[in-house]
Design an enzyme around this catalytic site. Structure first.
Site, short mmCIF file in Angstrom:
data_model
loop_
_atom_site.label_atom_id
_atom_site.label_comp_id
_atom_site.label_asym_id
_atom_site.label_seq_id
_atom_site.Cartn_x
_atom_site.Cartn_y
_atom_site.Cartn_z
N ASP A 8 -4.98 -48.71 9.20
CA ASP A 8 -3.55 -48.94 9.02
C ASP A 8 -2.96 -49.49 10.33
O ASP A 8 -3.57 -49.35 11.40
CB ASP A 8 -2.88 -47.62 8.63
CG ASP A 8 -1.36 -47.70 8.62
OD1 ASP A 8 -0.83 -48.63 7.99
OD2 ASP A 8 -0.72 -46.86 9.28
N ASP A 10 1.09 -49.78 11.45
CA ASP A 10 2.21 -49.02 12.02
C ASP A 10 1.93 -47.52 11.99
O ASP A 10 1.56 -46.96 10.95
CB ASP A 10 3.49 -49.32 11.26
CG ASP A 10 4.00 -50.72 11.53
OD1 ASP A 10 4.72 -50.91 12.53
OD2 ASP A 10 3.66 -51.64 10.77
N THR A 42 -2.21 -53.10 5.88
CA THR A 42 -0.83 -52.88 6.29
C THR A 42 0.17 -53.33 5.24
O THR A 42 -0.15 -54.12 4.35
CB THR A 42 -0.57 -53.64 7.62
OG1 THR A 42 0.80 -53.48 8.00
CG2 THR A 42 -0.86 -55.13 7.46
N LYS A 208 -3.36 -50.84 -1.16
CA LYS A 208 -4.39 -50.90 -0.13
C LYS A 208 -5.75 -50.47 -0.69
O LYS A 208 -6.79 -51.00 -0.30
CB LYS A 208 -4.01 -50.00 1.06
CG LYS A 208 -2.82 -50.49 1.87
CD LYS A 208 -2.60 -49.59 3.08
CE LYS A 208 -1.41 -50.04 3.92
NZ LYS A 208 -1.25 -49.25 5.14
N SER A 232 0.41 -42.54 6.79
CA SER A 232 1.54 -42.45 5.86
C SER A 232 1.10 -42.44 4.41
O SER A 232 -0.07 -42.69 4.09
CB SER A 232 2.50 -43.64 6.08
OG SER A 232 3.03 -43.60 7.39
N ASN A 234 1.57 -44.50 1.99
CA ASN A 234 1.01 -45.73 1.42
C ASN A 234 -0.45 -45.95 1.82
O ASN A 234 -1.09 -46.88 1.33
CB ASN A 234 1.85 -46.96 1.79
CG ASN A 234 1.77 -47.31 3.27
OD1 ASN A 234 1.63 -46.44 4.12
ND2 ASN A 234 1.87 -48.59 3.57
#
Length: 282
Positions: A8, A10, A42, A208, A232, A234
């Site tokens: 990932d 961020d 991402t 993802k 996170s 996601n």
């Protein structure tokens, strides 16, 4: 044995200033030299990832827009899952009526309307419960993206017939985010959140996890060959299909519960620690 490592961006590969540490960059290169296939997974668009890569001279696979696109290390688009136009128009019409800040992500640009920056500032001025510094960083993140362009009317995007890969909504008000999620959830779409302040809407085939599964098949790698790391909600779809699931030290508790172990935080180069353990020391 070759490994496919999904990272990932961020909160994971990037630090709090949205930059890549020299240790993260150098460790990724060492892992690649040892034969690992690295993919950045991402919510950001590929062109924004390339901007971040430029100073560190990195080259990896990139799953962008929460799985709506996949690019190979040479920059060629290998997977494309744009949103259906009818859904995109419905979403944007509603967001305009309700005065939300939003971004339209295409293959080459991120579009915002001419009043978008003011809408974001208005939210910061109204919402008092959130940390001001956190909101400032969020604003910096959104407005600091590559290829951000202002348009007078969102209809311009549809008239140009550009494929829309993602619509990002930003609100610092929890209730407004909940209303948006409830209103815009529908069969043909996936909704993700990569931060406390956003909602990211993509086609229902995009995630993802789905993108990583396709890439693993393309590279002839099994589930046991896949390592995924994130922080996170996601990131859960890609963590679920990985043979080795790693949470960042700054990950949410739910993400940590889904993982095999937790590494250091993004401020303490957690990705580098993971690569040392899983790739370089083996």
């Amino acid at each position: 044995m070759r490994k496919l490592v999904a990272i990932d961006l961020d909160g994971t590969f990037l630090n709090q200033y949205y930059t890549i540490s020299s240790l993260h960059a150098s460790t990724v290169k060492k892992a690649q030299q040892k034969g690992a296939e690295i993919v950045i997974a991402t919510g950001r668009a590929n062109f924004d990832v390339q901007r971040l890569f430029q100073n560190e001279q990195l080259s990896t696979w990139v799953i962008g827009a929460n799985g709506a696109t996949t690019y190979d290390p040479e920059g060629h688009l290998t997977v494309s899952l744009p949103m259906e136009t009818i859904y995109a128009k419905e979403i944007i019409t509603w967001l305009n009526e309700e005065n939300y800040y939003y971004e339209i992500v295409t293959d080459n640009e991120i579009f915002i309307t001419s009043k978008a920056k003011q809408l974001l500032q208005d939210e910061m001025d109204i919402v008092q419960s959130a940390e001001r510094s956190e909101m400032e960083r969020a604003r910096e993140r959104q407005l600091g993206q590559a290829n951000l362009q202002e348009i007078e009317d969102y209809i311009d995007v549809f008239q140009s017939e550009k494929e829309i890969y993602k619509i990002t909504i930003v609100s610092f008000d929890e209730e407004r985010r909940r209303i948006a999620a409830d209103t815009l959830s529908k069969k043909g779409l996936n909704l993700f959140s990569s931060a406390d302040f956003n909602l990211e809407i993509v086609d229902n085939k995009a995630s993802k996890g789905n993108a990583l599964k396709k890439l693993a098949k393309k590279l002839d790698m099994k589930q046991d060959d896949i390592i995924a790391i994130g922080d996170s909600m996601n990131d859960l779809p890609m963590l679920e299909i990985a043979g080795t699931k790693v949470a960042m030290g700054n990950a949410t508790e739910e993400v940590k519960q889904h993982c095999d172990y937790t590494t250091e935080t993004n401020e303490k180069d957690g990705v580098a620690h993971m690569l040392e353990r899983e790739i370089l020391q083996k």
